[in-house]
Scaffold this motif. Structure first.
Motif, PDB file in Angstrom:
ATOM      1  N   ALA A 277       0.844  -1.198   0.000  1.00 25.32           N
ATOM      2  CA  ALA A 277       0.000   0.000   0.000  1.00 25.32           C
ATOM      3  C   ALA A 277       0.880   1.249   0.000  1.00 25.32           C
ATOM      4  CB  ALA A 277      -0.897  -0.004   1.234  1.00 25.32           C
ATOM      5  N   PRO A 278       0.394   2.345  -0.602  1.00 28.31           N
ATOM      6  CA  PRO A 278       1.206   3.564  -0.712  1.00 28.31           C
ATOM      7  C   PRO A 278       1.778   4.063   0.614  1.00 28.31           C
ATOM      8  CG  PRO A 278      -0.726   3.747  -2.111  1.00 28.31           C
ATOM      9  CD  PRO A 278      -0.882   2.469  -1.336  1.00 28.31           C
ATOM     10  N   ILE A 279       1.010   4.000   1.690  1.00 29.22           N
ATOM     11  CA  ILE A 279       1.507   4.493   2.981  1.00 29.22           C
ATOM     12  C   ILE A 279       2.648   3.617   3.497  1.00 29.22           C
ATOM     13  CG2 ILE A 279      -0.166   3.203   4.401  1.00 29.22           C
ATOM     14  CD1 ILE A 279      -0.294   5.779   6.167  1.00 29.22           C
ATOM     15  N   VAL A 280       2.583   2.304   3.205  1.00 32.03           N
ATOM     16  CA  VAL A 280       3.656   1.390   3.606  1.00 32.03           C
ATOM     17  C   VAL A 280       4.890   1.634   2.747  1.00 32.03           C
ATOM     18  CG1 VAL A 280       4.309  -1.034   3.896  1.00 32.03           C
ATOM     19  CG2 VAL A 280       1.954  -0.323   4.346  1.00 32.03           C
ATOM     20  N   VAL A 281       4.673   1.899   1.458  1.00 33.23           N
ATOM     21  CA  VAL A 281       5.787   2.188   0.551  1.00 33.23           C
ATOM     22  C   VAL A 281       6.560   3.411   1.040  1.00 33.23           C
ATOM     23  CG1 VAL A 281       6.393   2.932  -1.790  1.00 33.23           C
ATOM     24  CG2 VAL A 281       4.681   1.136  -1.456  1.00 33.23           C
ATOM     25  N   GLN A 282       5.864   4.442   1.474  1.00 32.46           N
ATOM     26  CA  GLN A 282       6.533   5.635   1.988  1.00 32.46           C
ATOM     27  C   GLN A 282       7.422   5.296   3.182  1.00 32.46           C
ATOM     28  OE1 GLN A 282       3.548   8.599   2.769  1.00 32.46           O
ATOM     29  NE2 GLN A 282       3.375   9.186   0.623  1.00 32.46           N
ATOM     30  N   GLU A 283       6.933   4.425   4.074  1.00 35.03           N
ATOM     31  CA  GLU A 283       7.716   4.032   5.239  1.00 35.03           C
ATOM     32  C   GLU A 283       8.935   3.205   4.836  1.00 35.03           C
ATOM     33  OE1 GLU A 283       8.777   3.484   9.330  1.00 35.03           O
ATOM     34  OE2 GLU A 283       7.773   5.007   8.141  1.00 35.03           O
ATOM     35  N   ILE A 284       8.746   2.280   3.886  1.00 36.02           N
ATOM     36  CA  ILE A 284       9.869   1.467   3.406  1.00 36.02           C
ATOM     37  C   ILE A 284      10.960   2.354   2.818  1.00 36.02           C
ATOM     38  CG2 ILE A 284      10.573  -0.226   1.656  1.00 36.02           C
ATOM     39  CD1 ILE A 284       9.114  -1.576   3.933  1.00 36.02           C
ATOM     40  N   PHE A 285      10.562   3.337   2.020  1.00 37.21           N
ATOM     41  CA  PHE A 285      11.553   4.214   1.392  1.00 37.21           C
ATOM     42  C   PHE A 285      12.211   5.134   2.415  1.00 37.21           C
ATOM     43  CE2 PHE A 285      10.051   2.617  -2.534  1.00 37.21           C
ATOM     44  CZ  PHE A 285      10.983   2.961  -3.493  1.00 37.21           C
ATOM     45  N   ARG A 286      11.471   5.544   3.435  1.00 42.17           N
ATOM     46  CA  ARG A 286      12.070   6.358   4.498  1.00 42.17           C
ATOM     47  C   ARG A 286      13.183   5.577   5.194  1.00 42.17           C
ATOM     48  NH1 ARG A 286      12.173   6.982   9.747  1.00 42.17           N
ATOM     49  NH2 ARG A 286      10.732   5.261  10.151  1.00 42.17           N
ATOM     50  N   ILE A 287      12.933   4.302   5.455  1.00 40.75           N
ATOM     51  CA  ILE A 287      13.925   3.471   6.139  1.00 40.75           C
ATOM     52  C   ILE A 287      15.124   3.192   5.223  1.00 40.75           C
ATOM     53  CG2 ILE A 287      14.352   1.231   7.201  1.00 40.75           C
ATOM     54  CD1 ILE A 287      12.710   3.046   8.947  1.00 40.75           C
ATOM     55  N   ILE A 288      14.862   2.980   3.925  1.00 37.07           N
ATOM     56  CA  ILE A 288      15.970   2.772   2.978  1.00 37.07           C
ATOM     57  C   ILE A 288      16.915   3.973   3.017  1.00 37.07           C
ATOM     58  CG2 ILE A 288      16.573   2.628   0.521  1.00 37.07           C
ATOM     59  CD1 ILE A 288      13.973   0.974   0.145  1.00 37.07           C
ATOM     60  N   LYS A 289      16.331   5.161   3.040  1.00 35.14           N
ATOM     61  CA  LYS A 289      17.147   6.377   3.100  1.00 35.14           C
ATOM     62  C   LYS A 289      17.929   6.429   4.409  1.00 35.14           C
ATOM     63  CE  LYS A 289      16.760  11.222   1.803  1.00 35.14           C
ATOM     64  NZ  LYS A 289      15.844  12.313   1.384  1.00 35.14           N
ATOM     65  N   GLU A 290      17.309   6.030   5.503  1.00 31.23           N
ATOM     66  CA  GLU A 290      17.991   6.040   6.807  1.00 31.23           C
ATOM     67  C   GLU A 290      19.147   5.037   6.820  1.00 31.23           C
ATOM     68  OE1 GLU A 290      17.021   5.467  11.567  1.00 31.23           O
ATOM     69  OE2 GLU A 290      15.392   5.912  10.170  1.00 31.23           O
ATOM     70  N   ILE A 291      18.906   3.842   6.257  1.00 32.22           N
ATOM     71  CA  ILE A 291      19.975   2.835   6.175  1.00 32.22           C
ATOM     72  C   ILE A 291      21.173   3.393   5.411  1.00 32.22           C
ATOM     73  CG2 ILE A 291      20.586   0.588   5.148  1.00 32.22           C
ATOM     74  CD1 ILE A 291      17.608  -0.223   5.687  1.00 32.22           C
ATOM     75  N   ASN A 292      20.882   4.095   4.327  1.00 37.09           N
ATOM     76  CA  ASN A 292      21.946   4.704   3.533  1.00 37.09           C
ATOM     77  C   ASN A 292      22.684   5.785   4.328  1.00 37.09           C
ATOM     78  OD1 ASN A 292      22.231   7.310   1.352  1.00 37.09           O
ATOM     79  ND2 ASN A 292      23.348   5.434   0.885  1.00 37.09           N
ATOM     80  N   HIS A 293      21.941   6.622   5.044  1.00 37.71           N
ATOM     81  CA  HIS A 293      22.570   7.672   5.845  1.00 37.71           C
ATOM     82  C   HIS A 293      23.447   7.091   6.952  1.00 37.71           C
ATOM     83  CE1 HIS A 293      21.126  11.270   3.983  1.00 37.71           C
ATOM     84  NE2 HIS A 293      19.857  10.929   4.098  1.00 37.71           N
ATOM     85  N   ASN A 294      23.137   5.857   7.355  1.00 35.30           N
ATOM     86  CA  ASN A 294      23.952   5.191   8.371  1.00 35.30           C
ATOM     87  C   ASN A 294      25.182   4.506   7.770  1.00 35.30           C
ATOM     88  OD1 ASN A 294      22.297   5.974  10.497  1.00 35.30           O
ATOM     89  ND2 ASN A 294      21.003   4.169  10.365  1.00 35.30           N
ATOM     90  N   GLY A 295      25.391   4.674   6.452  1.00 34.13           N
ATOM     91  CA  GLY A 295      26.654   4.258   5.861  1.00 34.13           C
ATOM     92  C   GLY A 295      26.615   3.127   4.851  1.00 34.13           C
ATOM     93  N   THR A 296      25.440   2.556   4.593  1.00 36.48           N
ATOM     94  CA  THR A 296      25.355   1.431   3.665  1.00 36.48           C
ATOM     95  C   THR A 296      25.092   1.927   2.244  1.00 36.48           C
ATOM     96  OG1 THR A 296      24.446   0.020   5.413  1.00 36.48           O
ATOM     97  CG2 THR A 296      24.183  -0.759   3.158  1.00 36.48           C
ATOM     98  N   THR A 297      25.898   1.469   1.302  1.00 34.60           N
ATOM     99  CA  THR A 297      25.705   1.774  -0.120  1.00 34.60           C
ATOM    100  C   THR A 297      24.567   0.910  -0.644  1.00 34.60           C
ATOM    101  OG1 THR A 297      28.075   2.205  -0.284  1.00 34.60           O
ATOM    102  CG2 THR A 297      26.876   1.933  -2.349  1.00 34.60           C
ATOM    103  N   ILE A 298      23.694   1.485  -1.474  1.00 31.35           N
ATOM    104  CA  ILE A 298      22.481   0.775  -1.903  1.00 31.35           C
ATOM    105  C   ILE A 298      22.312   0.847  -3.420  1.00 31.35           C
ATOM    106  CG2 ILE A 298      19.944   0.762  -1.807  1.00 31.35           C
ATOM    107  CD1 ILE A 298      20.201   1.757   1.099  1.00 31.35           C
ATOM    108  N   LEU A 299      22.045  -0.320  -4.016  1.00 33.28           N
ATOM    109  CA  LEU A 299      21.626  -0.398  -5.418  1.00 33.28           C
ATOM    110  C   LEU A 299      20.165  -0.824  -5.409  1.00 33.28           C
ATOM    111  CD1 LEU A 299      22.234  -0.265  -8.438  1.00 33.28           C
ATOM    112  CD2 LEU A 299      23.058  -2.625  -8.322  1.00 33.28           C
ATOM    113  N   LEU A 300      19.304   0.042  -5.925  1.00 30.97           N
ATOM    114  CA  LEU A 300      17.854  -0.107  -5.799  1.00 30.97           C
ATOM    115  C   LEU A 300      17.213  -0.378  -7.152  1.00 30.97           C
ATOM    116  CD1 LEU A 300      15.138   0.305  -4.185  1.00 30.97           C
ATOM    117  CD2 LEU A 300      15.405   2.757  -4.654  1.00 30.97           C
TER     118      LEU A 300
END
Length: 241
Positions: A173-196
């Motif tokens: 659902a769109p509201i869940v997608v927003q949360e998933i993407f927020r966490i992906i961004k946080e994981i990246n800010h914590n130092g993990t390189t991401i290929l999406l």
């Protein structure tokens, strides 16, 4: 491209097949440390095939894949995981008959630093507090969004230097997608390189530093989100413009 100067991943002109079917035609891309890079394209464009080639599940017949300066395209998939490349596959692929805790611990099976594993478990729970509340629940009883959180959490338990995410928003659902993407961004800010790899191009570009657009196994265009959002073909095909 945002991120450090260290080149984490270098894919040089790879060609790959499924049997006689040509899947990749000279694809090249790179990721710098602490960046998020998106792979966009229609179904069948070759996005997931690139991830399989990087992780050793599919061997290219031409071209090279290098990780932190070391060539890895001839290594077995299990060796590549120990180097620090972890994929969260499309469709989540959790173990439904195992508990949330068991699924998370399975993510750390290649590690020997058990004390650090406990600390990383706390990190996963800080990202996804709902998982901390459901450690004894069977993974198959979770909602779709919670299962995706568990799949990402399991990937993080391997302590990746590079995290590959294959369609993390699929079926949510769109509201869940927003949360998933927020966490992906946080994981990246914590130092993990991401290929999406992501069908939701608008959401992917919103959090990415750079993106590649694939068509029939080739890179048709690439650039920063600002550049791609002004590209007429990208607008028409992926952004509804």
């Amino acid at each position: 491209m945002r991120g450090g100067g260290i080149r984490v991943l270098q894919v040089d002109s790879i060609y790959a097949k499924y049997g006689r079917v040509q899947a990749l035609n000279g694809v090249s891309l790179q990721l710098k440390e602490k960046s998020i890079v998106a792979l966009l394209g229609a179904n069948g464009a070759g996005k997931s095939t690139i991830l399989k080639t990087i992780t050793g599940l599919l061997k290219p017949y031409q071209g090279t894949v290098s990780f932190l300066g070391e060539r890895i395209d001839r290594l077995a998939a299990e060796r590549i995981v120990t180097k620090g490349i972890v994929m969260v596959p499309e469709g989540r692929q959790i173990f439904p008959e195992s508990t949330v805790m068991e699924n998370l611990l399975l993510g750390s099976y290649t590690r020997k630093d058990r004390a650090q594993v406990k600390q990383d478990m706390e990190y996963v729970f800080s990202l996804y507090p709902i998982l901390a509340e459901k450690t004894r629940n069977l993974a198959g009883t979770l909602s779709g969004g919670q299962q995706q959180m568990l799949a990402i959490g399991r990937g993080l338990m391997a302590k990746p230097r590079l995290l590959l995410l294959d369609e993390p928003s699929m079926g949510l659902a769109p509201i869940v997608v927003q949360e998933i993407f927020r966490i992906i961004k946080e994981i990246n800010h914590n130092g993990t390189t991401i290929l999406l790899v992501e069908q939701n191009a608008r959401m992917a570009l919103a959090i990415s530093d750079y993106a590649y657009v694939l068509e029939t196994g080739r890179v048709s265009c690439e650039g920063t989100p600002d550049i791609l959002q002004k590209n007429e073909e990208v607008l028409k095909s992926y952004l509804g413009g």
